[in-house]
Design a protein around this motif. Structure first.
Motif, PDB file in Angstrom:
ATOM      1  N   PRO A  82      49.198  39.317  39.570  1.00  0.00           N
ATOM      2  CA  PRO A  82      49.632  39.355  38.168  1.00  0.00           C
ATOM      3  C   PRO A  82      48.866  40.414  37.370  1.00  0.00           C
ATOM      4  O   PRO A  82      47.665  40.599  37.553  1.00  0.00           O
ATOM      5  N   THR A  83      49.604  41.104  36.508  1.00  0.00           N
ATOM      6  CA  THR A  83      48.989  42.089  35.618  1.00  0.00           C
ATOM      7  C   THR A  83      49.453  41.783  34.203  1.00  0.00           C
ATOM      8  O   THR A  83      50.356  40.982  33.988  1.00  0.00           O
ATOM      9  N   ARG A  84      48.845  42.440  33.236  1.00  0.00           N
ATOM     10  CA  ARG A  84      49.238  42.227  31.841  1.00  0.00           C
ATOM     11  C   ARG A  84      50.424  43.103  31.459  1.00  0.00           C
ATOM     12  O   ARG A  84      50.907  43.042  30.347  1.00  0.00           O
ATOM     13  N   GLU A  85      50.860  43.944  32.369  1.00  0.00           N
ATOM     14  CA  GLU A  85      51.961  44.857  32.084  1.00  0.00           C
ATOM     15  C   GLU A  85      53.274  44.238  32.533  1.00  0.00           C
ATOM     16  O   GLU A  85      53.328  43.515  33.528  1.00  0.00           O
ATOM     17  N   LYS A  86      54.348  44.570  31.797  1.00  0.00           N
ATOM     18  CA  LYS A  86      55.673  44.113  32.198  1.00  0.00           C
ATOM     19  C   LYS A  86      56.092  44.891  33.426  1.00  0.00           C
ATOM     20  O   LYS A  86      55.919  46.108  33.504  1.00  0.00           O
ATOM     21  N   ASN A  87      56.616  44.168  34.400  1.00  0.00           N
ATOM     22  CA  ASN A  87      57.048  44.791  35.640  1.00  0.00           C
ATOM     23  C   ASN A  87      58.496  44.391  35.894  1.00  0.00           C
ATOM     24  O   ASN A  87      58.758  43.232  36.229  1.00  0.00           O
ATOM     25  N   PRO A  88      59.441  45.309  35.752  1.00  0.00           N
ATOM     26  CA  PRO A  88      60.852  44.952  35.942  1.00  0.00           C
ATOM     27  C   PRO A  88      61.174  44.554  37.381  1.00  0.00           C
ATOM     28  O   PRO A  88      62.152  43.870  37.639  1.00  0.00           O
ATOM     29  N   GLY A  89      60.361  44.930  38.329  1.00  0.00           N
ATOM     30  CA  GLY A  89      60.630  44.629  39.738  1.00  0.00           C
ATOM     31  C   GLY A  89      60.082  43.289  40.199  1.00  0.00           C
ATOM     32  O   GLY A  89      60.248  42.903  41.345  1.00  0.00           O
ATOM     33  N   GLY A  90      59.392  42.556  39.349  1.00  0.00           N
ATOM     34  CA  GLY A  90      58.823  41.285  39.782  1.00  0.00           C
ATOM     35  C   GLY A  90      57.764  40.801  38.826  1.00  0.00           C
ATOM     36  O   GLY A  90      57.652  41.268  37.691  1.00  0.00           O
ATOM     37  N   ASN A  91      56.940  39.892  39.302  1.00  0.00           N
ATOM     38  CA  ASN A  91      55.937  39.260  38.451  1.00  0.00           C
ATOM     39  C   ASN A  91      54.542  39.688  38.877  1.00  0.00           C
ATOM     40  O   ASN A  91      53.712  38.873  39.232  1.00  0.00           O
ATOM     41  N   GLY A  92      54.298  40.968  38.922  1.00  0.00           N
ATOM     42  CA  GLY A  92      52.987  41.458  39.291  1.00  0.00           C
ATOM     43  C   GLY A  92      53.078  42.730  40.094  1.00  0.00           C
ATOM     44  O   GLY A  92      54.152  43.223  40.423  1.00  0.00           O
ATOM     45  N   GLN A  93      51.920  43.265  40.407  1.00  0.00           N
ATOM     46  CA  GLN A  93      51.852  44.489  41.182  1.00  0.00           C
ATOM     47  C   GLN A  93      51.594  44.143  42.646  1.00  0.00           C
ATOM     48  O   GLN A  93      50.786  43.276  42.967  1.00  0.00           O
ATOM     49  N   SER A  94      52.290  44.826  43.529  1.00  0.00           N
ATOM     50  CA  SER A  94      52.150  44.566  44.959  1.00  0.00           C
ATOM     51  C   SER A  94      50.789  45.057  45.440  1.00  0.00           C
ATOM     52  O   SER A  94      50.333  46.141  45.081  1.00  0.00           O
ATOM     53  N   PHE A  95      50.140  44.227  46.257  1.00  0.00           N
ATOM     54  CA  PHE A  95      48.828  44.555  46.805  1.00  0.00           C
ATOM     55  C   PHE A  95      48.814  44.151  48.273  1.00  0.00           C
ATOM     56  O   PHE A  95      49.245  43.057  48.617  1.00  0.00           O
ATOM     57  N   THR A  96      48.353  45.018  49.143  1.00  0.00           N
ATOM     58  CA  THR A  96      48.320  44.735  50.569  1.00  0.00           C
ATOM     59  C   THR A  96      46.905  44.347  50.994  1.00  0.00           C
ATOM     60  O   THR A  96      45.946  45.070  50.717  1.00  0.00           O
ATOM     61  N   VAL A  97      46.791  43.188  51.642  1.00  0.00           N
ATOM     62  CA  VAL A  97      45.511  42.710  52.171  1.00  0.00           C
ATOM     63  C   VAL A  97      45.480  43.040  53.654  1.00  0.00           C
ATOM     64  O   VAL A  97      46.280  42.522  54.441  1.00  0.00           O
ATOM     65  N   GLN A  98      44.602  43.926  54.044  1.00  0.00           N
ATOM     66  CA  GLN A  98      44.465  44.296  55.454  1.00  0.00           C
ATOM     67  C   GLN A  98      43.594  43.264  56.171  1.00  0.00           C
ATOM     68  O   GLN A  98      42.731  42.646  55.562  1.00  0.00           O
ATOM     69  N   GLY A  99      43.830  43.058  57.450  1.00  0.00           N
ATOM     70  CA  GLY A  99      42.996  42.163  58.242  1.00  0.00           C
ATOM     71  C   GLY A  99      43.186  40.701  57.929  1.00  0.00           C
ATOM     72  O   GLY A  99      42.261  39.907  58.075  1.00  0.00           O
ATOM     73  N   PHE A 100      44.385  40.324  57.499  1.00  0.00           N
ATOM     74  CA  PHE A 100      44.682  38.922  57.196  1.00  0.00           C
ATOM     75  C   PHE A 100      44.836  38.162  58.512  1.00  0.00           C
ATOM     76  O   PHE A 100      45.642  38.518  59.358  1.00  0.00           O
ATOM     77  N   HIS A 101      44.039  37.101  58.719  1.00  0.00           N
ATOM     78  CA  HIS A 101      44.081  36.310  59.951  1.00  0.00           C
ATOM     79  C   HIS A 101      44.940  35.063  59.736  1.00  0.00           C
ATOM     80  O   HIS A 101      44.775  34.371  58.738  1.00  0.00           O
ATOM     81  N   HIS A 102      45.817  34.810  60.675  1.00  0.00           N
ATOM     82  CA  HIS A 102      46.702  33.654  60.563  1.00  0.00           C
ATOM     83  C   HIS A 102      47.046  33.132  61.955  1.00  0.00           C
ATOM     84  O   HIS A 102      46.863  33.810  62.958  1.00  0.00           O
ATOM     85  N   TRP A 103      47.533  31.913  61.978  1.00  0.00           N
ATOM     86  CA  TRP A 103      47.951  31.271  63.217  1.00  0.00           C
ATOM     87  C   TRP A 103      49.421  30.916  63.042  1.00  0.00           C
ATOM     88  O   TRP A 103      49.750  30.102  62.161  1.00  0.00           O
ATOM     89  N   PRO A 104      50.328  31.501  63.815  1.00  0.00           N
ATOM     90  CA  PRO A 104      51.758  31.223  63.641  1.00  0.00           C
ATOM     91  C   PRO A 104      52.059  29.727  63.757  1.00  0.00           C
ATOM     92  O   PRO A 104      51.494  29.025  64.595  1.00  0.00           O
ATOM     93  N   LEU A 105      52.957  29.241  62.901  1.00  0.00           N
ATOM     94  CA  LEU A 105      53.265  27.819  62.836  1.00  0.00           C
ATOM     95  C   LEU A 105      53.750  27.259  64.169  1.00  0.00           C
ATOM     96  O   LEU A 105      53.325  26.183  64.591  1.00  0.00           O
TER      97      LEU A 105
END
Length: 178
Positions: A82-105
């Motif tokens: 989320p940002t304080r700026e209006k974004n016509p494409g959605g509700n915030g600015q896209s941010f990529t988190v590298q190295g995200f660890h997960h276990w497939p369901l």
């Protein structure tokens, strides 16, 4: 194999105090198993040392090996910040988190059903009723997923499906709570 069985039992132990049932389980499922030998245990057996070896050996396995199939994965995850700026494409600015660890369901489900304790999973739904001793009135009780009408309905629909592949195994629903 003997050390693997003993360490698996240790990891699934739910408390520091071992109950009689747990000791019985240890004896019947580990010590009396055909592939367990006390001779495989080193004289200076140490749980911490064996856990370190256990973890190290799993990390060196081939990714297609049966022990790695349900392993953790690393990928990039995209989130909206989320940002304080209006974004016509959605509700915030896209941010990529590298190295995200997960276990497939699906891997989590497969691993859970591969455990020896899965024989204690409750997979057959039923309806649970309580009758008032004062009024004699009955009412349905919903205290577990497998007591829900939706689970009963889904279970019945699954049992009615045609089995084209010749599978003789019992068909069940794996209920997940998040």
């Amino acid at each position: 194999m003997s050390i693997w069985r003993l360490m698996s039992w240790k990891m699934t132990s739910t408390s520091g105090l071992t109950s009689e049932a747990q000791v019985t389980c240890l004896v019947s499922e580990v010590l009396k198993a055909k592939d367990f030998s006390v001779d495989d245990l080193p004289d200076n057996f140490n749980t911490h040392t064996e856990m370190t070896c256990f973890d190290t050996s799993e990390a060196t396995l081939d990714p297609t090996d049966i022990f790695q199939i349900d392993g953790w994965r690393e990928s990039a995850a995209e989130i909206l910040v989320p940002t304080r700026e209006k974004n016509p494409g959605g509700n915030g600015q896209s941010f990529t988190v590298q190295g995200f660890h997960h276990w497939p369901l699906v891997a989590v489900i497969r691993a859970a059903f591969s455990e020896a304790s899965s024989c204690w999973f409750h997979l057959t739904p039923f309806k649970h009723f309580w009758k008032s001793p004062l009024t004699g009135q009955e009412q349905q009780v919903y205290n577990e997923l497998y007591t829900l009408d939706t689970w009963n309905k889904a279970h019945n629909e699954l049992q009615k499906q045609k089995r084209d592949n010749g599978c003789k195994l019992e068909w069940v629903i794996a209920g997940l709570m998040f």
